[in-house]
Design a protein around this motif. Structure first.
Motif: not given
Length: 270
Positions: A151-172
Motif C-alpha cells: 500500500a505504501y508503494q502505491r501511495l508513493k507512486a500515486g497509484s491509488v484510485d481515490t475516486d473509487d473510495f467507499g463511503a467511509l473514506y469518500e472525499g479523502q
C-alpha cells in the motif's frame, strides 16, 4: 455471468498453445471487479463448457502468476477454477481457467430480496470453511504487514484510485487514509487462511448454497477481518441488517471495530 457485466471483445494476442485450446470460441470481457488483469469469458463451442482467460503485463503478470499458484493450492480444500493452462513470458502472463457454474452472490442478493438472510448465512458459512483450512498447510503470506508495504508503494507512486473510495473514506486523499489506518496500529490479529478479496462478485452460488469462489490472487495467511471487512462493506449496499447478520452467523457477537476499520482502509489502496 452472461449479462451487462461483460461486453463483446476481441481476443488478446495469445501464445500458440493457448490459442489452440480456445480456437473457435467467442470472447466477452468482464467489466466488473478489481482483479488487476483483463478477464475474458470464452464461449460458443457446442458441447464445451465456458473458459475464462486472465491476461496482464508488467506487475500484473506477477499477480496472475501468484493467482495460478494459489488456485492450485486452494483447490485441495474448496471449489475454485481449475487451471487449464498458464504461460508467463516477456513480462506478460496468460491464465486459462475453467468456469464455475452458478451466479454471483451479488446477483443473488439483487434478484431475490426475500432470500437475503439465507444468502448471507451461506456466505458466512463458506467463509468459516476457508478460515478453517489448516493454517500450517498454507504456503502463502498475505498479512497486513505485507499489504501495508505494498500500500505504501502505491501511495508513493500515486497509484491509488481515490475516486473509487467507499463511503467511509469518500472525499479523502490517499495520504489521509494512510494516516488513519496507521494510527490504528499495532493490531491484535488472528492469522487464518483468507481469500483476500471476499467480495460478492467473487463468490458463486447455486440457490442458497455457495459453490465456490474466484479471484484468489490475494489468498494467504492474514487476519480474519481481511475477508470479513470486505464482505461487510459489500453488504452495506443492501442493508445494515445484513451486515449485522454476517457477524452473527459467522459467530462473532461483538465485532472488533478497530480491525474492521483498519482493513476497510487498507483495501482502499488496492
Amino acid at each position: 455471468m452472461n449479462d451487462l457485466r461483460e461486453i463483446s471483445a476481441e481476443f488478446p494476442e495469445l501464445p500458440d498453445h493457448i490459442f489452440k485450446l480456445v480456437q473457435g470460441r467467442l470472447a466477452k470481457r468482464n467489466v466488473v471487479g478489481m482483479s488487476g488483469g483483463t478477464v475474458y469469458r470464452l464461449y460458443g463451442v457446442a458441447g464445451e463448457p465456458d473458459l475464462y482467460l486472465k491476461y496482464g503485463s508488467g506487475s500484473v503478470a506477477a499477480d496472475i502468476a501468484d493467482e495460478m499458484a494459489r488456485l492450485n493450492w486452494l483447490g485441495q480444500y474448496i471449489t475454485v477454477p481449475h487451471v487449464v493452462a498458464f504461460t508467463i513470458q516477456e513480462g506478460q502472463a496468460w491464465l486459462l481457467m475453467s468456469a464455475l457454474s452458478g451466479r454471483t452472490a451479488y446477483q443473488r442478493l439483487s434478484e431475490e430480496p426475500e432470500a437475503r438472510p439465507q444468502i448471507v448465512a451461506a456466505l458466512a458459512d463458506f467463509l468459516r470453511q476457508i478460515h478453517a483450512i489448516p493454517a500450517r498447510s498454507c504456503p502463502f503470506n498475505s498479512d497486513h504487514h505485507l499489504r501495508l508495504a505494498h500500500a505504501y508503494q502505491r501511495l508513493k507512486a500515486g497509484s491509488v484510485d481515490t475516486d473509487d473510495f467507499g463511503a467511509l473514506y469518500e472525499g479523502q486523499t490517499a495520504q489521509q487514509v494512510w494516516d488513519d489506518i496507521t494510527a490504528l496500529l499495532p493490531l491484535q490479529t488472528e492469522a487464518v487462511v483468507t481469500h483476500g478479496d471476499f467480495s460478492l462478485d467473487n463468490i458463486l452460488m447455486d440457490g442458497d448454497k455457495v459453490i465456490g469462489c474466484i479471484d484468489t490472487g490475494r489468498a494467504g495467511l492474514a487476519d480474519q477481518y481481511q475477508d470479513l471487512a470486505i464482505l461487510w462493506d459489500c453488504l452495506g449496499e443492501f442493508s445494515p441488517a445484513l451486515q449485522e447478520r454476517l457477524f452473527q452467523t459467522y459467530g462473532i457477537t461483538t465485532p472488533d471495530q478497530k480491525r474492521l476499520r483498519f482493513h476497510l482502509g487498507l483495501d482502499e489502496f488496492f
